[in-house]
Write a protein that holds these residues in place. Sequence first.
Motif, PDB file in Angstrom:
ATOM      1  N   TYR A  46       0.868  -1.188   0.000  1.00  0.00           N
ATOM      2  CA  TYR A  46       0.000   0.000   0.000  1.00  0.00           C
ATOM      3  C   TYR A  46       0.898   1.228   0.000  1.00  0.00           C
ATOM      4  CZ  TYR A  46      -4.007   2.970   1.452  1.00  0.00           C
ATOM      5  OH  TYR A  46      -4.996   3.933   1.539  1.00  0.00           O
ATOM      6  N   VAL A  47       0.933   1.934  -1.137  1.00  0.00           N
ATOM      7  CA  VAL A  47       1.766   3.138  -1.268  1.00  0.00           C
ATOM      8  C   VAL A  47       0.850   4.331  -1.483  1.00  0.00           C
ATOM      9  CG1 VAL A  47       2.180   2.600  -3.719  1.00  0.00           C
ATOM     10  CG2 VAL A  47       3.632   4.255  -2.565  1.00  0.00           C
ATOM     11  N   LEU A  48       1.007   5.353  -0.646  1.00  0.00           N
ATOM     12  CA  LEU A  48       0.030   6.437  -0.578  1.00  0.00           C
ATOM     13  C   LEU A  48       0.699   7.808  -0.587  1.00  0.00           C
ATOM     14  CD1 LEU A  48      -3.014   7.174  -0.106  1.00  0.00           C
ATOM     15  CD2 LEU A  48      -2.520   7.091   2.343  1.00  0.00           C
ATOM     16  N   ASP A  49       0.102   8.713  -1.377  1.00  0.00           N
ATOM     17  CA  ASP A  49       0.486  10.128  -1.329  1.00  0.00           C
ATOM     18  C   ASP A  49      -0.419  10.857  -0.356  1.00  0.00           C
ATOM     19  OD1 ASP A  49       2.374  10.197  -3.631  1.00  0.00           O
ATOM     20  OD2 ASP A  49       0.586   9.630  -4.761  1.00  0.00           O
ATOM     21  N   MET A  50       0.110  11.902   0.293  1.00  0.00           N
ATOM     22  CA  MET A  50      -0.772  12.810   1.028  1.00  0.00           C
ATOM     23  C   MET A  50      -1.641  13.507  -0.013  1.00  0.00           C
ATOM     24  SD  MET A  50       1.687  14.434   3.978  1.00  0.00           S
ATOM     25  CE  MET A  50       2.597  13.348   5.093  1.00  0.00           C
ATOM     26  N   PHE A  51      -2.949  13.230   0.021  1.00  0.00           N
ATOM     27  CA  PHE A  51      -3.787  13.733  -1.065  1.00  0.00           C
ATOM     28  C   PHE A  51      -3.902  15.251  -1.020  1.00  0.00           C
ATOM     29  CE2 PHE A  51      -8.380  13.079   0.819  1.00  0.00           C
ATOM     30  CZ  PHE A  51      -7.983  13.603   2.025  1.00  0.00           C
ATOM     31  N   PRO A  52      -4.019  15.897  -2.192  1.00  0.00           N
ATOM     32  CA  PRO A  52      -3.920  17.354  -2.261  1.00  0.00           C
ATOM     33  C   PRO A  52      -5.239  18.073  -2.031  1.00  0.00           C
ATOM     34  CG  PRO A  52      -4.056  16.446  -4.466  1.00  0.00           C
ATOM     35  CD  PRO A  52      -4.062  15.268  -3.524  1.00  0.00           C
ATOM     36  N   ILE A  72       6.816   5.528  -9.124  1.00  0.00           N
ATOM     37  CA  ILE A  72       7.948   4.644  -9.452  1.00  0.00           C
ATOM     38  C   ILE A  72       7.884   3.397  -8.566  1.00  0.00           C
ATOM     39  CG2 ILE A  72      10.459   4.405  -9.296  1.00  0.00           C
ATOM     40  CD1 ILE A  72      10.606   7.410 -10.121  1.00  0.00           C
ATOM     41  N   ILE A  73       7.657   3.614  -7.272  1.00  0.00           N
ATOM     42  CA  ILE A  73       7.568   2.485  -6.336  1.00  0.00           C
ATOM     43  C   ILE A  73       6.401   1.573  -6.704  1.00  0.00           C
ATOM     44  CG2 ILE A  73       7.021   1.876  -3.942  1.00  0.00           C
ATOM     45  CD1 ILE A  73       9.878   2.776  -4.221  1.00  0.00           C
ATOM     46  N   ALA A  74       5.233   2.165  -7.025  1.00  0.00           N
ATOM     47  CA  ALA A  74       4.041   1.364  -7.358  1.00  0.00           C
ATOM     48  C   ALA A  74       4.293   0.496  -8.585  1.00  0.00           C
ATOM     49  CB  ALA A  74       2.845   2.287  -7.582  1.00  0.00           C
ATOM     50  N   GLY A  81       5.749  -8.534  -8.259  1.00  0.00           N
ATOM     51  CA  GLY A  81       4.752  -9.535  -7.893  1.00  0.00           C
ATOM     52  C   GLY A  81       3.858  -9.167  -6.739  1.00  0.00           C
ATOM     53  N   PHE A  82       3.728  -7.867  -6.439  1.00  0.00           N
ATOM     54  CA  PHE A  82       2.854  -7.427  -5.344  1.00  0.00           C
ATOM     55  C   PHE A  82       1.484  -7.009  -5.891  1.00  0.00           C
ATOM     56  CE2 PHE A  82       6.961  -7.077  -3.402  1.00  0.00           C
ATOM     57  CZ  PHE A  82       6.766  -7.139  -2.028  1.00  0.00           C
ATOM     58  N   ASN A  83       0.441  -7.187  -5.069  1.00  0.00           N
ATOM     59  CA  ASN A  83      -0.821  -6.482  -5.283  1.00  0.00           C
ATOM     60  C   ASN A  83      -0.608  -5.075  -4.734  1.00  0.00           C
ATOM     61  OD1 ASN A  83      -2.394  -8.548  -6.404  1.00  0.00           O
ATOM     62  ND2 ASN A  83      -2.866  -9.399  -4.381  1.00  0.00           N
ATOM     63  N   VAL A  84      -0.673  -4.083  -5.593  1.00  0.00           N
ATOM     64  CA  VAL A  84      -0.325  -2.713  -5.193  1.00  0.00           C
ATOM     65  C   VAL A  84      -1.582  -1.854  -5.104  1.00  0.00           C
ATOM     66  CG1 VAL A  84       0.911  -0.613  -5.852  1.00  0.00           C
ATOM     67  CG2 VAL A  84       1.994  -2.848  -6.153  1.00  0.00           C
ATOM     68  N   LEU A  85      -1.754  -1.212  -3.948  1.00  0.00           N
ATOM     69  CA  LEU A  85      -2.816  -0.215  -3.788  1.00  0.00           C
ATOM     70  C   LEU A  85      -2.163   1.158  -3.900  1.00  0.00           C
ATOM     71  CD1 LEU A  85      -5.732   0.532  -3.218  1.00  0.00           C
ATOM     72  CD2 LEU A  85      -5.276   0.318  -0.773  1.00  0.00           C
ATOM     73  N   HIS A  86      -2.541   1.904  -4.952  1.00  0.00           N
ATOM     74  CA  HIS A  86      -1.927   3.215  -5.221  1.00  0.00           C
ATOM     75  C   HIS A  86      -3.041   4.164  -5.671  1.00  0.00           C
ATOM     76  CE1 HIS A  86       1.007   6.182  -6.163  1.00  0.00           C
ATOM     77  NE2 HIS A  86       1.023   6.004  -7.462  1.00  0.00           N
ATOM     78  N   GLY A 127       1.111  10.801 -16.295  1.00  0.00           N
ATOM     79  CA  GLY A 127       1.199   9.354 -16.477  1.00  0.00           C
ATOM     80  C   GLY A 127       1.279   8.562 -15.191  1.00  0.00           C
ATOM     81  N   PHE A 128       0.652   9.055 -14.125  1.00  0.00           N
ATOM     82  CA  PHE A 128       0.679   8.315 -12.860  1.00  0.00           C
ATOM     83  C   PHE A 128      -0.241   7.102 -12.934  1.00  0.00           C
ATOM     84  CE2 PHE A 128       1.668  12.679 -10.998  1.00  0.00           C
ATOM     85  CZ  PHE A 128       3.031  12.428 -10.950  1.00  0.00           C
ATOM     86  N   SER A 129       0.187   6.028 -12.301  1.00  0.00           N
ATOM     87  CA  SER A 129      -0.543   4.751 -12.390  1.00  0.00           C
ATOM     88  C   SER A 129      -1.529   4.591 -11.232  1.00  0.00           C
ATOM     89  CB  SER A 129       0.443   3.576 -12.408  1.00  0.00           C
ATOM     90  OG  SER A 129       1.198   3.526 -11.202  1.00  0.00           O
ATOM     91  N   TYR A 130      -2.316   5.620 -10.958  1.00  0.00           N
ATOM     92  CA  TYR A 130      -3.307   5.541  -9.890  1.00  0.00           C
ATOM     93  C   TYR A 130      -4.466   4.633 -10.306  1.00  0.00           C
ATOM     94  CZ  TYR A 130      -1.058   9.688  -7.853  1.00  0.00           C
ATOM     95  OH  TYR A 130      -0.164  10.563  -7.305  1.00  0.00           O
TER      96      TYR A 130
END
Length: 850
Positions: A46-52, A72-74, A81-86, A127-130
């Motif tokens: 789970y990789v998270l930005d402080m939302f704006p 980049i991390i996501a 091989g991770f399930n990524v929450l971004h 091009g963010f992969s949200y």
Amino acid sequence: MSSERRKPYPFDQIEPKWQAIWDERQIFQTPNSGEKNFDSRKPKFYVLDMFPYPSGAGLHVGHPEGYTATDIIARYKRMRGFNVLHPMGWDAFGLPAEQYAIKSGQHPAVTTRENVAKFKSQLKRIGFSYDWKREINTTDPGYFKWTQWIFLQIYNSWFNPKTNKAELIKTYRGKNPDEVRLAYVADVPVNWCPELGTVLANEEVVDGKSEVGGFPVVRRPMRQWMLRITAFAERLINELEGLDWPEGIKLLQRNWIGRSEGAEIDFKIENQDAKIRVFTTRPDTLYGGTFLVLAPEHSLVDLIVTEEQWPAVRAYREKTARKSDLERAELTKEKTGVFTGAYAVNPANSKKIPIWIADYVLLGYGTGAIGGVPAHDERDLEFAKKFDLPIVEVVQPTGKEPAIGFTGEGIAINSPIINGLTSAQAKRKIAAWLEERGQGKRAINYKLRDWLFSRQRYWGEPFPIVWESEPDGQHRKHRALDQTELPVVPPPLEDYKPTGTGEPPLAKAKDWIRYSKKAARETNVMPQWAGSCWYYLRFCDPWNDKRFVGEKAEKYWMGGPKPGGVDLYVGGTEHAVLHLLYARFWHKVLFDLGYVSKPEPFQRLVNQGIILGEDNQKMSKSRGNIVNPDDVIEQYGADAFRCYEMFMGPLEQMKPWSMRGVEGIARFLARVWRLMMSENQAGKWELSSAVQDVDLTKAQQKILHATIKKVTGDIESLSFNTAISQMMIFVNAFTTAELIPLSAMQTFLILLNPFAPHLSSELWENLKLPGQITEQPWPGYDEKFLIEDEVEIVIQVNGKVRDRMNMSIQASEEELKAAALANPKIQQLIAGKIVQKTVIVPKKLVNIVV
């Protein structure tokens, strides 16, 4: 001639193409457990930005720095091989939209919707992969319904000191549950801005004026909702230990909470029954107390001030009301104060001491009163000297320092019952002595104050509270609404202007306020902090209409062996204290009540550095140094923008923007393009004939595996600038090759993809490589290709360097000597001369002496 020639490579066509493909195929959509395509065998990340906050100005180049790092991390973690929450969303309640509504008459919801659309289009262009299916907005009733629900859980709870956790209010056995609720009402002095018509936090006041608009701010008491965050002070300090946060941020949190051990001491007011309670960390200096100072707003001031001193006290109070707490606590400012005319009795020596008021004493800290010990406190000494108050030495330094002004620990003097004791011994003895006499007690104090949770605004979450009239008709009592009545939506208003009376704008909505014949709605709203206290939980399960977050989704995405749920949280240092503290507080309440599975919200925290303007100043409209990412992308492309943001320097450092730097990165990406593509006579790009399915040379294997190792390690450590540097080295090494091995390019494009996803996706497709690049596994490296089996040997003649040669690391001295003498350059230099001797330093040099 094709328009592509105007660009070093056709990023203006490539980037929109791939963004459309990602959207259409929903490449980055992340399913929850039980949903289609969910793979339970994969670990989660789970990789998270402080939302704006979506302002009208849109993004400037400083905003996407952290977003690029998390992207980049996501992308990297998906390939690992991770399930990524971004996810991404909007912290959209706030004063600017309301101020715009006051000026223009446009509803804040309309302004917010327009601003969100602008922000979202800018983010998509980078091009963010949200996972945009999880997008949330704090102003959406479907979201703030649950913000209100969480407030009700806090309202219906209390902190049980025996169990050291929050419990339901029904478990409280006292007479009045309202006295212990975690959400309560109090009359407190606040920063009131008449022009904005709202209460401001201390951080929103600068030099006595509002941060927004620069309007005058005064201090005045008002009825406010408060959250009892102080009950969690000890846990908020202690439970920082298990978190992977920068030590500097942990220290900021500890200092803000401000734990201190000492004693509370009662000073009897002369000729009155009342007492003044003072907290001190140095009870051993009690004999040196020669005056008391109260905060000007202290309730006892009206009771004790003499008639002669009243005009001066009143004038000083009015002057103090125009200052913020931060200004009042400023250490360097000149000390001011007024004598009340009253006296108290020092319990240690029964001496009469004067009672003053001074603005450097804050009602919100400790008891709002201090004992002045001028010999051993810098502020008290300054105050005593200015107003000619007695100075009594009671601590003797053990070194050569002068006693007056000494604030350290030493030996007690001039203090009959503790003379000769060390400060530590004296503290314990005097505290016990005071407790025996009923004049004080040991105590722990916190600088942290309860959270002032009300705002006199329109554009915020209404409280799910009504006020019911008591039978006497004179008083009202607050009551929580039932969960079925949520969300409480702000009523439509035509006029958003402040009332000017201190009543919130919602007070104008008379029909909305009238809940029933005997009950009226609360008209304050929650602060902007409310929605950001729990948004990371909603991202786990954003469309659940039965619960703020589903149990399975919360346990999966917030799971793991460590105390925090979010694996990586990235944002600016401006939120290093309050947002993080408030979110941790809400999370702990939810944890105690059994609604979440982890005690902490954020396991690893990284704060990105500020990006300055090209003039080395902070970006601002007034300086005219703001750089819009749209302009950079238009000229150089999104991939160049992304890579430059990461190449500027270490993520955490402050650094200035440079358009020349962007140009340099753009040239690097153009070299990557031309490594695999060439332009034909018609000006069209086509696959380069140099790219062939051939084996790598030994040197190429080495640079490839060195690059895999370096980029992998650097991504893990967030050292993105050095990862890009290594990829530049790789490209340089292959640029001069006659043939470009296809397998090397395949691996390199995967390494480049998190940084430059559009370019790498296009080249992957052009090379006709299998599948989508986003679906490829991250490459591993083989240490055998990194072993140094050759070494460069310097060849000298009479001590001067004449040439260099590569030799096996296992080469003997005889082999080194023979190779050096056989070198064509050396043979020319020593022709016709006698070699006197040969000096060999293994693995370094051969020196031929002639």
